[in-house]
Write a protein that holds these residues in place. Structure first.
Motif, PDB file in Angstrom:
ATOM      1  N   ASP A 171       0.831  -1.111  -0.126  1.00 44.88           N
ATOM      2  CA  ASP A 171      -0.003  -0.055  -0.045  1.00 44.88           C
ATOM      3  C   ASP A 171       1.033   1.278   0.092  1.00 44.88           C
ATOM      4  N   PRO A 172       0.835   2.225  -1.018  1.00 39.10           N
ATOM      5  CA  PRO A 172       1.576   3.120  -1.000  1.00 39.10           C
ATOM      6  C   PRO A 172       1.433   4.341   0.028  1.00 39.10           C
ATOM      7  N   LEU A 173       0.459   4.322   0.908  1.00 35.47           N
ATOM      8  CA  LEU A 173       0.257   5.223   1.978  1.00 35.47           C
ATOM      9  C   LEU A 173       1.028   4.793   3.329  1.00 35.47           C
ATOM     10  N   THR A 174       0.510   3.565   3.502  1.00 38.43           N
ATOM     11  CA  THR A 174       1.088   2.990   4.918  1.00 38.43           C
ATOM     12  C   THR A 174       2.353   1.998   4.683  1.00 38.43           C
ATOM     13  N   GLY A 175       2.557   1.762   3.578  1.00 41.21           N
ATOM     14  CA  GLY A 175       3.557   0.791   3.515  1.00 41.21           C
ATOM     15  C   GLY A 175       3.387  -0.817   3.794  1.00 41.21           C
ATOM     16  N   LEU A 176       2.163  -1.060   4.350  1.00 38.35           N
ATOM     17  CA  LEU A 176       1.517  -2.365   4.572  1.00 38.35           C
ATOM     18  C   LEU A 176       1.195  -3.133   3.317  1.00 38.35           C
ATOM     19  N   GLU A 224      -2.396  11.172   7.799  1.00 44.03           N
ATOM     20  CA  GLU A 224      -1.639  10.942   8.586  1.00 44.03           C
ATOM     21  C   GLU A 224      -1.719   9.922   9.766  1.00 44.03           C
ATOM     22  N   LEU A 225      -3.255   9.987  10.135  1.00 44.21           N
ATOM     23  CA  LEU A 225      -3.552   8.984  11.265  1.00 44.21           C
ATOM     24  C   LEU A 225      -3.541   7.726  10.592  1.00 44.21           C
ATOM     25  N   LEU A 226      -3.895   7.493   9.457  1.00 47.40           N
ATOM     26  CA  LEU A 226      -3.598   6.168   8.842  1.00 47.40           C
ATOM     27  C   LEU A 226      -2.184   5.413   8.727  1.00 47.40           C
ATOM     28  N   ARG A 227      -1.297   6.447   8.746  1.00 48.58           N
ATOM     29  CA  ARG A 227       0.042   6.172   8.602  1.00 48.58           C
ATOM     30  C   ARG A 227       0.776   5.761   9.929  1.00 48.58           C
ATOM     31  N   ALA A 228       0.101   6.578  11.041  1.00 48.44           N
ATOM     32  CA  ALA A 228       0.498   6.319  12.468  1.00 48.44           C
ATOM     33  C   ALA A 228      -0.179   5.145  12.784  1.00 48.44           C
ATOM     34  N   ILE A 229      -1.287   4.799  12.356  1.00 53.39           N
ATOM     35  CA  ILE A 229      -1.954   3.387  12.947  1.00 53.39           C
ATOM     36  C   ILE A 229      -1.016   2.484  12.203  1.00 53.39           C
ATOM     37  N   ALA A 230      -0.728   2.248  10.971  1.00 50.88           N
ATOM     38  CA  ALA A 230       0.118   1.326  10.330  1.00 50.88           C
ATOM     39  C   ALA A 230       1.458   1.263  11.082  1.00 50.88           C
ATOM     40  N   GLN A 231       1.819   2.266  11.568  1.00 60.03           N
ATOM     41  CA  GLN A 231       3.346   2.193  12.104  1.00 60.03           C
ATOM     42  C   GLN A 231       3.085   1.369  13.542  1.00 60.03           C
ATOM     43  N   LEU A 232       2.116   1.796  14.392  1.00 57.27           N
ATOM     44  CA  LEU A 232       1.864   1.002  15.530  1.00 57.27           C
ATOM     45  C   LEU A 232       1.557  -0.382  15.126  1.00 57.27           C
ATOM     46  N   GLU A 250      -9.623   0.100   6.817  1.00 58.34           N
ATOM     47  CA  GLU A 250      -9.825  -1.147   7.161  1.00 58.34           C
ATOM     48  C   GLU A 250      -8.290  -1.764   7.064  1.00 58.34           C
ATOM     49  N   PHE A 251      -8.062  -2.554   8.206  1.00 54.12           N
ATOM     50  CA  PHE A 251      -6.754  -3.298   8.353  1.00 54.12           C
ATOM     51  C   PHE A 251      -7.027  -4.692   8.654  1.00 54.12           C
ATOM     52  N   ASP A 275      -6.106   4.949  21.179  1.00 54.15           N
ATOM     53  CA  ASP A 275      -6.587   5.923  22.175  1.00 54.15           C
ATOM     54  C   ASP A 275      -5.524   7.136  22.510  1.00 54.15           C
ATOM     55  N   ALA A 276      -4.534   6.556  22.953  1.00 50.23           N
ATOM     56  CA  ALA A 276      -3.554   7.747  23.327  1.00 50.23           C
ATOM     57  C   ALA A 276      -3.093   8.582  22.219  1.00 50.23           C
ATOM     58  N   LEU A 277      -2.936   7.990  21.053  1.00 47.40           N
ATOM     59  CA  LEU A 277      -2.527   8.821  19.914  1.00 47.40           C
ATOM     60  C   LEU A 277      -3.641   9.757  19.608  1.00 47.40           C
ATOM     61  N   CYS A 278      -4.536   9.447  19.601  1.00 46.00           N
ATOM     62  CA  CYS A 278      -5.900  10.216  19.121  1.00 46.00           C
ATOM     63  C   CYS A 278      -6.353  11.442  20.030  1.00 46.00           C
ATOM     64  N   LYS A 279      -5.713  11.589  21.369  1.00 45.45           N
ATOM     65  CA  LYS A 279      -6.251  12.454  22.454  1.00 45.45           C
ATOM     66  C   LYS A 279      -5.983  13.707  22.089  1.00 45.45           C
TER      67      LYS A 279
END
Length: 334
Positions: A171-176, A224-232, A250-251, A275-279
């Motif tokens: 996936d070009p956005l997240t690298g997954l 940006e949120l999708l990339r951060a979630i993919a990294q987590l 969707e993942f 949840d901590a990321l989105c605070k």
């Protein structure tokens, strides 16, 4: 008009005629000499017999002819020996030396200083051998450069193919990995788990209120949120686990060798991290993860891809509905 070839001057000396072959010339000379000697000796023998009172049983001419023949044989042997020393032996030695030089077993300096009748050709042979060696060196250099270029082109093509393959499976956005890669490998992963009698779990992940985030803060913030979630997700799974982005928010995570308890723990850990990321996101309803977990034990009969994914999807919507009911209860109480 083309220039006409220059004419020979009247005082120019014509090229000398080629001499006859030495052996034929010597043979003719010996034959003519024998005939002449035989004639002369026969004439002398006739005069001697005519004036002598004694009868000569063996003509002198025959004795002289025999002597001449013996002398001719000796001369022929000397000529043959000289021919052998002058041509045959030097030629054989020169041929053997040339073969060693051409096979790179001997340097060019091993050519003899003298080769009998072939001695005048030795400087020409040395120059030809040096030129041949230079050309071989040039050919070897060109072959080496060609191999280097082919290797460089091959490496470039392999890198290009690797890049294209990554583009086709990532996936070009997240690298997954993408949905295409999921469809290609999930059946094989299930089959290997069943054959080995090992556990296998699937996490189906959805980002709640992701559309609200895009509508409120823009698609850039959503990316940006999708990339951060993919990294987590990438940092929370093992090396043998596989994570996929199946489109949108969707993942899917495949966990070979992982039991249900460990899969549930991973789902809770990822939910808490997001949840901590989105605070820090300035929205009344923060994005959260809804995760459905399924395992091989959820399949009725032989495990199939469809059954495993449908079980994870059911658990995912169970989590979503529970959260929606909880929000509605909070609103009603308020």
């Amino acid at each position: 008009m083309e220039d006409s070839p220059p004419l020979l001057r009247p005082d120019s000396t014509p090229a000398p005629a080629a001499p006859p072959p030495p052996r034929l010339f010597r043979g003719i000379l010996i034959f003519v000499s024998c005939i002449a000697i035989f004639g002369v000796t026969s004439y002398i023998a006739m005069i001697v017999q005519a004036r002598s009172a004694y009868t000569i049983k063996l003509p002198v001419s025959i004795l002289i002819v025999v002597a001449v023949i013996l002398a001719g044989c000796g001369a022929a042997i000397r000529v043959f020996q000289r021919q052998r020393n002058q041509w045959t032996i030097p030629t054989d030695q020169l041929r053997a030396t040339l073969e060693e030089i051409l096979d790179a077993k001997a340097p060019i300096d091993h050519l003899p200083a003298s080769a009998g009748g072939l001695t005048p050709l030795l400087p020409v042979l040395r120059e030809l051998l040096r030129d041949l060696r230079r050309k071989r060196a040039d050919v070897a250099r060109l072959n080496f450069e060609m191999k280097q270029r082919v290797a460089q082109r091959t490496d470039a093509l392999e890198r290009r193919l690797g890049s294209l393959q990554a583009q086709a499976t990532r996936d070009p956005l997240t690298g997954l990995y993408n949905r295409r890669m999921l469809d290609e490998c999930i059946a094989d992963i299930i089959r290997r788990a069943v054959d080995a009698g090992a556990p296998l779990c699937v996490l189906m992940i959805d980002v709640d209120d992701f559309k609200l985030l895009n509508d409120t803060l823009g698609h850039g913030m959503g990316d940006e949120l999708l990339r951060a979630i993919a990294q987590l997700i990438r940092s929370g799974i093992r090396q043998d686990d596989l994570a996929f982005r199946c489109g949108g928010d969707e993942f899917v995570v495949l966990l070979p060798g992982t039991g249900r308890i460990d899969a549930d723990n991973l789902a809770r850990r990822l939910t808490d991290l997001v949840d901590a990321l989105c605070k820090t996101i300035n929205m009344p309803r923060k994005p959260r993860l809804s995760i459905g977990v399924s395992s091989l034990s959820d399949c009725i009969g032989p495990p199939q891809v469809k059954d495993l994914m449908e079980a994870a999807d059911r658990h995912l919507y169970t989590v979503k509905n529970a959260r929606k009911s909880a929000r509605q209860g909070i609103r009603a109480s308020a």
